[in-house]
Design an enzyme around this catalytic site. Structure first.
Site, PDB file in Angstrom:
ATOM      1  N   LYS A 116       0.821  -1.228   0.000  1.00 44.45           N
ATOM      2  CA  LYS A 116       0.000   0.000   0.000  1.00 44.45           C
ATOM      3  C   LYS A 116       0.850   1.270   0.000  1.00 44.45           C
ATOM      4  O   LYS A 116       0.417   2.314  -0.489  1.00 44.45           O
ATOM      5  CB  LYS A 116      -0.949  -0.012   1.204  1.00 44.45           C
ATOM      6  CG  LYS A 116      -1.887  -1.223   1.260  1.00 44.45           C
ATOM      7  CD  LYS A 116      -2.689  -1.400  -0.007  1.00 44.45           C
ATOM      8  CE  LYS A 116      -3.477  -2.693  -0.037  1.00 44.45           C
ATOM      9  NZ  LYS A 116      -4.122  -2.935  -1.322  1.00 44.45           N
ATOM     10  N   GLY A 163      -8.685  -3.223   2.977  1.00 47.48           N
ATOM     11  CA  GLY A 163     -10.013  -3.737   3.290  1.00 47.48           C
ATOM     12  C   GLY A 163     -10.371  -3.724   4.766  1.00 47.48           C
ATOM     13  O   GLY A 163     -11.401  -4.248   5.166  1.00 47.48           O
ATOM     14  N   GLU A 199      -2.186   7.174   8.162  1.00 43.08           N
ATOM     15  CA  GLU A 199      -2.861   8.141   7.293  1.00 43.08           C
ATOM     16  C   GLU A 199      -3.660   9.099   8.172  1.00 43.08           C
ATOM     17  O   GLU A 199      -4.103   8.732   9.261  1.00 43.08           O
ATOM     18  CB  GLU A 199      -3.853   7.423   6.352  1.00 43.08           C
ATOM     19  CG  GLU A 199      -3.225   6.676   5.211  1.00 43.08           C
ATOM     20  CD  GLU A 199      -4.271   6.074   4.277  1.00 43.08           C
ATOM     21  OE1 GLU A 199      -5.487   6.125   4.608  1.00 43.08           O
ATOM     22  OE2 GLU A 199      -3.880   5.531   3.223  1.00 43.08           O
ATOM     23  N   HIS A 207     -16.786   7.050   0.588  1.00 46.69           N
ATOM     24  CA  HIS A 207     -15.858   6.040   0.050  1.00 46.69           C
ATOM     25  C   HIS A 207     -16.358   5.720  -1.359  1.00 46.69           C
ATOM     26  O   HIS A 207     -17.375   5.045  -1.516  1.00 46.69           O
ATOM     27  CB  HIS A 207     -15.899   4.800   0.945  1.00 46.69           C
ATOM     28  CG  HIS A 207     -14.952   3.734   0.519  1.00 46.69           C
ATOM     29  ND1 HIS A 207     -14.827   2.547   1.193  1.00 46.69           N
ATOM     30  CD2 HIS A 207     -14.085   3.655  -0.513  1.00 46.69           C
ATOM     31  CE1 HIS A 207     -13.922   1.790   0.598  1.00 46.69           C
ATOM     32  NE2 HIS A 207     -13.462   2.439  -0.434  1.00 46.69           N
ATOM     33  N   LYS A 236     -18.081  -4.001   3.887  1.00 46.63           N
ATOM     34  CA  LYS A 236     -19.087  -3.346   3.054  1.00 46.63           C
ATOM     35  C   LYS A 236     -20.414  -4.065   3.226  1.00 46.63           C
ATOM     36  O   LYS A 236     -20.444  -5.298   3.242  1.00 46.63           O
ATOM     37  CB  LYS A 236     -18.649  -3.380   1.575  1.00 46.63           C
ATOM     38  CG  LYS A 236     -17.439  -2.486   1.298  1.00 46.63           C
ATOM     39  CD  LYS A 236     -16.905  -2.691  -0.118  1.00 46.63           C
ATOM     40  CE  LYS A 236     -15.694  -1.800  -0.380  1.00 46.63           C
ATOM     41  NZ  LYS A 236     -14.926  -2.224  -1.568  1.00 46.63           N
ATOM     42  N   GLU A 274      -9.817   2.896  -5.141  1.00 47.52           N
ATOM     43  CA  GLU A 274     -10.653   3.370  -4.039  1.00 47.52           C
ATOM     44  C   GLU A 274     -10.225   4.788  -3.650  1.00 47.52           C
ATOM     45  O   GLU A 274      -9.034   5.041  -3.423  1.00 47.52           O
ATOM     46  CB  GLU A 274     -10.542   2.425  -2.839  1.00 47.52           C
ATOM     47  CG  GLU A 274     -11.034   1.018  -3.151  1.00 47.52           C
ATOM     48  CD  GLU A 274     -11.405   0.241  -1.901  1.00 47.52           C
ATOM     49  OE1 GLU A 274     -11.163   0.745  -0.791  1.00 47.52           O
ATOM     50  OE2 GLU A 274     -11.955  -0.866  -2.054  1.00 47.52           O
ATOM     51  N   GLU A 287      -6.470   3.209  -2.017  1.00 47.51           N
ATOM     52  CA  GLU A 287      -5.783   1.961  -2.406  1.00 47.51           C
ATOM     53  C   GLU A 287      -6.391   1.449  -3.706  1.00 47.51           C
ATOM     54  O   GLU A 287      -7.439   1.936  -4.147  1.00 47.51           O
ATOM     55  CB  GLU A 287      -5.926   0.910  -1.302  1.00 47.51           C
ATOM     56  CG  GLU A 287      -7.336   0.499  -0.961  1.00 47.51           C
ATOM     57  CD  GLU A 287      -7.377  -0.558   0.160  1.00 47.51           C
ATOM     58  OE1 GLU A 287      -7.932  -0.272   1.229  1.00 47.51           O
ATOM     59  OE2 GLU A 287      -6.867  -1.659  -0.053  1.00 47.51           O
ATOM     60  N   ARG A 291      -8.309  -7.077  -8.349  1.00 47.72           N
ATOM     61  CA  ARG A 291      -9.103  -8.312  -8.489  1.00 47.72           C
ATOM     62  C   ARG A 291     -10.519  -7.922  -8.906  1.00 47.72           C
ATOM     63  O   ARG A 291     -10.883  -6.751  -8.829  1.00 47.72           O
ATOM     64  CB  ARG A 291      -9.150  -9.031  -7.146  1.00 47.72           C
ATOM     65  CG  ARG A 291      -9.925  -8.247  -6.119  1.00 47.72           C
ATOM     66  CD  ARG A 291     -10.055  -8.913  -4.771  1.00 47.72           C
ATOM     67  NE  ARG A 291     -10.917  -8.149  -3.894  1.00 47.72           N
ATOM     68  CZ  ARG A 291     -10.523  -7.101  -3.169  1.00 47.72           C
ATOM     69  NH1 ARG A 291      -9.271  -6.725  -3.211  1.00 47.72           N
ATOM     70  NH2 ARG A 291     -11.359  -6.420  -2.419  1.00 47.72           N
ATOM     71  N   VAL A 294     -16.440  -8.188  -5.006  1.00 42.92           N
ATOM     72  CA  VAL A 294     -17.754  -8.751  -4.628  1.00 42.92           C
ATOM     73  C   VAL A 294     -18.851  -7.963  -5.341  1.00 42.92           C
ATOM     74  O   VAL A 294     -19.756  -8.520  -5.940  1.00 42.92           O
ATOM     75  CB  VAL A 294     -17.950  -8.659  -3.099  1.00 42.92           C
ATOM     76  CG1 VAL A 294     -19.381  -8.993  -2.714  1.00 42.92           C
ATOM     77  CG2 VAL A 294     -16.965  -9.549  -2.363  1.00 42.92           C
TER      78      VAL A 294
HETATM   79  C1  MV4 Z   1     -10.125   5.510   5.672  1.00 41.72           C
HETATM   80  C2  MV4 Z   1     -11.206   6.353   6.048  1.00 41.72           C
HETATM   81  C3  MV4 Z   1     -10.920   7.662   6.429  1.00 41.72           C
HETATM   82  N1  MV4 Z   1      -9.644   8.098   6.427  1.00 41.72           N
HETATM   83  N2  MV4 Z   1      -8.880   5.984   5.682  1.00 41.72           N
HETATM   84  C4  MV4 Z   1     -10.481   1.628   4.717  1.00 41.72           C
HETATM   85  C5  MV4 Z   1     -10.927   0.208   4.671  1.00 41.72           C
HETATM   86  C6  MV4 Z   1     -12.348   0.292   4.367  1.00 41.72           C
HETATM   87  N3  MV4 Z   1     -13.086  -0.834   4.845  1.00 41.72           N
HETATM   88  C7  MV4 Z   1     -12.801   1.566   5.008  1.00 41.72           C
HETATM   89  N4  MV4 Z   1     -11.682   2.404   5.002  1.00 41.72           N
HETATM   90  C8  MV4 Z   1     -11.590   3.715   5.310  1.00 41.72           C
HETATM   91  N5  MV4 Z   1     -10.345   4.225   5.303  1.00 41.72           N
HETATM   92  C9  MV4 Z   1      -8.640   7.258   6.052  1.00 41.72           C
HETATM   93  N6  MV4 Z   1      -7.380   7.722   6.052  1.00 41.72           N
HETATM   94  C10 MV4 Z   1     -12.513   5.838   6.010  1.00 41.72           C
HETATM   95  C11 MV4 Z   1     -12.703   4.527   5.638  1.00 41.72           C
HETATM   96  C12 MV4 Z   1     -14.087   4.058   5.598  1.00 41.72           C
HETATM   97  C13 MV4 Z   1     -14.793   3.895   6.804  1.00 41.72           C
HETATM   98  C14 MV4 Z   1     -14.151   4.079   8.030  1.00 41.72           C
HETATM   99  C15 MV4 Z   1     -14.882   3.925   9.187  1.00 41.72           C
HETATM  100  C16 MV4 Z   1     -16.233   3.592   9.148  1.00 41.72           C
HETATM  101  C17 MV4 Z   1     -16.848   3.358   7.958  1.00 41.72           C
HETATM  102  C18 MV4 Z   1     -16.142   3.511   6.761  1.00 41.72           C
HETATM  103  C19 MV4 Z   1     -16.778   3.298   5.525  1.00 41.72           C
HETATM  104  C20 MV4 Z   1     -16.051   3.441   4.357  1.00 41.72           C
HETATM  105  C21 MV4 Z   1     -14.710   3.843   4.388  1.00 41.72           C
END
Ligand code: MV4
Length: 504
Positions: A116, A163, A199, A207, A236, A274, A287, A291, A294
């Site tokens: 990453k 993820g 980060e 997102h 998700k 993403e 990121e 692949r 889903v």
């Molecule tokens: C983040 C973020 C905010 N700031 N990274 C990464 C993995 C994925 N499942 C969600 N991710 C996120 N990465 C930074 N620097 C917000 C998300 C995020 C999220 C975080 C907390 C609760 C719900 C979320 C839904 C989508 C994305």
């Protein structure tokens, strides 16, 4: 074109790939573990080979065994699906070394985007804004100074994987040491590598992920965006296309960035970039997933593209038959999981004694469900993807509610009531969603219970769901619901009230 393709996966995605092979005219070879002996992807494939016991590390993660079977079966291609070995560059290389075509990006792309930090560097070099962050943090000291430089809150992430696994959000400096320890431990067990980076934690954001496909002749196509902000504990839950936050201008920006990235890294096959988009519309690369995902059906439903079929054509060296696609209407996916939303979404195992899937206009169900299916603890609890398409977002939501109520799965608990609640939620219906949505609107509040509105919504969803799916307490040996006569009903274990309160 390939003559025979081995599918190194299971469940709904394996069946999806069998279907793509059928339509192209390629023989499909299934592999299965002891636990999947009677599964649907085995029954629908042209050939099927046992690869080991139920545990994934001895079956679907056993790359050597899978390649040995591919050789024995005379497969000239292998599709990894998602999860398991789908982004394992060593496995992809081993396939190629065995003279078996890999249906996916090159091992080099898997390796660079799988790191990453390297991925962020390459995107920044291509002029794509990335989420503010650090290099790898190798000690508590370097992490503390990097975090101070970035500014709290920060997010700890695993260099070797995405993820959500190995991720922690940290709001204060005194929480950092514990969070680093936990994240590194989780990353090591999930990816075999505990390396971490930091980060800036952006909130509230959207997102937004961008689907692309590229062939070996340098043609790359933007297939629109997907909204993925509805997540619970980094899983998700609901995805949709297009996004209510993306207007024409932002879409052009996302397209331009995604195609620039694809060309910069000489990417081929399907891929997803993403991004996090803040309230001012600023785009930050997070990121890249190398692949098939889903949620690919959401994009297929609004573009008409067969992503899996085209991925196979590209892997066979064919050029993409289109240079752009139009997005029509709106599509949504609810991930149906064998989890109990009234018991903190704990996995639910048992026998699916009866299943009836929804249908009708604009409804698609990708699943490997059948009467008698044993849901075990060995694999991911995702058991079906319910997708709906409509001319407008409201029509898509209406259709999703209808389909969720039609969906009958007897014998295990599922998260269908949660999905019904979301579809009824005013903020969701108005498109007011971001990464805080689930926490804000749905997580049970430990201290003071669910708000009145939530209790009412929950009650309505449960009653609607039970009425529709017949998930009542079943004691009788034989009974009828909605006109269906069941030989027996496995009944529904009453669950405790932890997490979602049941005082309704
Ligand atoms: C983040 C973020 C905010 N700031 N990274 C990464 C993995 C994925 N499942 C969600 N991710 C996120 N990465 C930074 N620097 C917000 C998300 C995020 C999220 C975080 C907390 C609760 C719900 C979320 C839904 C989508 C994305």
């Amino acid at each position: 074109m390939f003559k025979k393709l081995l599918i190194a996966n299971r469940g709904e995605i394996a069946l999806r790939i069998v279907r793509a092979c059928r339509e192209i005219g390629i023989k499909a070879v299934a592999v299965y573990s002891e636990a999947d002996r009677n599964s649907l992807h085995v029954r629908h494939a042209d050939e099927a080979y046992l690869i080991g016991p139920a545990a994934a590390r001895e079956s679907y993660l056993n790359g050597e065994r899978i390649i040995e079977v591919a050789r024995r079966a005379g497969a000239d291609a292998l599709h990894p699906g998602y999860g398991f070995l789908a982004e394992n560059s060593k496995f992809a290389q081993a396939c190629l070394d065995a003279g078996i075509a890999w249906v996916g990006p090159s091992p080099d792309s898997l390796r660079t985007m799988g790191d990453k930090i390297q991925a962020r560097k390459l995107m920044a070099e291509a002029g794509i804004p990335v989420v503010p962050g650090s290099e790898e943090v190798t000690s508590e000291g370097t992490a503390a100074s990097a975090a101070t430089g970035i500014g709290y809150p920060i997010m700890i992430k695993a260099t070797a994987g995405g993820g959500g696994r190995g991720m922690r959000t940290v709001y204060r400096a005194d929480e950092l040491p514990m969070a680093l320890e936990a994240a590194s431990h989780e990353a090591a067990s999930a990816f075999g590598d505990g390396a971490l980076y930091l980060e800036k934690f952006l909130e509230p954001v959207r997102h937004i992920e961008v689907q692309v496909i590229a062939d070996g002749s340098g043609n790359a196509v933007f297939l629109g965006e997907r909204e993925c902000s509805i997540q619970r504990r980094h899983q998700k839950m609901i995805e949709e296309a297009p996004s209510t936050a993306v207007d024409r201008k932002l879409r052009r920006q996302l397209e331009e960035m995604a195609l620039r990235a694809v060309h910069a890294i000489k990417y081929t096959s399907v891929g997803t970039l993403e991004f996090l988009v803040d309230q001012e519309g600023r785009v930050n690369f997070m990121e890249m997933n190398t692949r098939l995902q889903v949620e690919h059906p959401v994009t297929e439903m609004v573009t008409g593209v067969d992503l899996v079929g085209d991925q196979i054509l590209v892997a066979a060296g064919e050029e993409l038959p289109y240079s752009e696609v139009a997005v029509q209407g709106w599509a949504m996916e609810c991930r149906i999981a064998a989890e109990d939303p009234f018991n903190n979404f704990l996995p639910s195992v048992g026998t699916v004694s009866f299943v009836s899937v929804p249908g009708g206009p604009g409804v698609r169900v990708d699943s490997a469900l059948y009467d008698g299916l044993e849901i075990s603890h060995y694999y991911d609890p995702l058991i079906a993807k319910l997708c709906t398409w409509g001319r407008t977002r409201l029509e898509t939501i209406q259709r999703m509610k209808r389909a969720l109520r039609e969906f009958k799965i007897v014998g295990i608990s599922t998260n269908i009531p949660f999905h019904l609640q979301v579809m009824e939620d005013a903020h969701f219906v108005q498109g007011k969603l971001d990464t805080t949505f689930v926490d804000r609107r749905f997580e049970a509040r430990k201290e003071n219970g669910l708000g009145q509105e939530q209790v009412a919504l929950l009650a309505a969803a449960v009653l609607a769901h039970r009425k529709g799916s017949g998930q009542r307490r079943a004691l009788s040996r034989e009974r009828r619901f909605n006109g269906w006569r069941l030989r027996h009903d496995a009944g529904r274990r009453d669950v405790g009230a932890r997490g979602w309160r049941r005082n309704i």
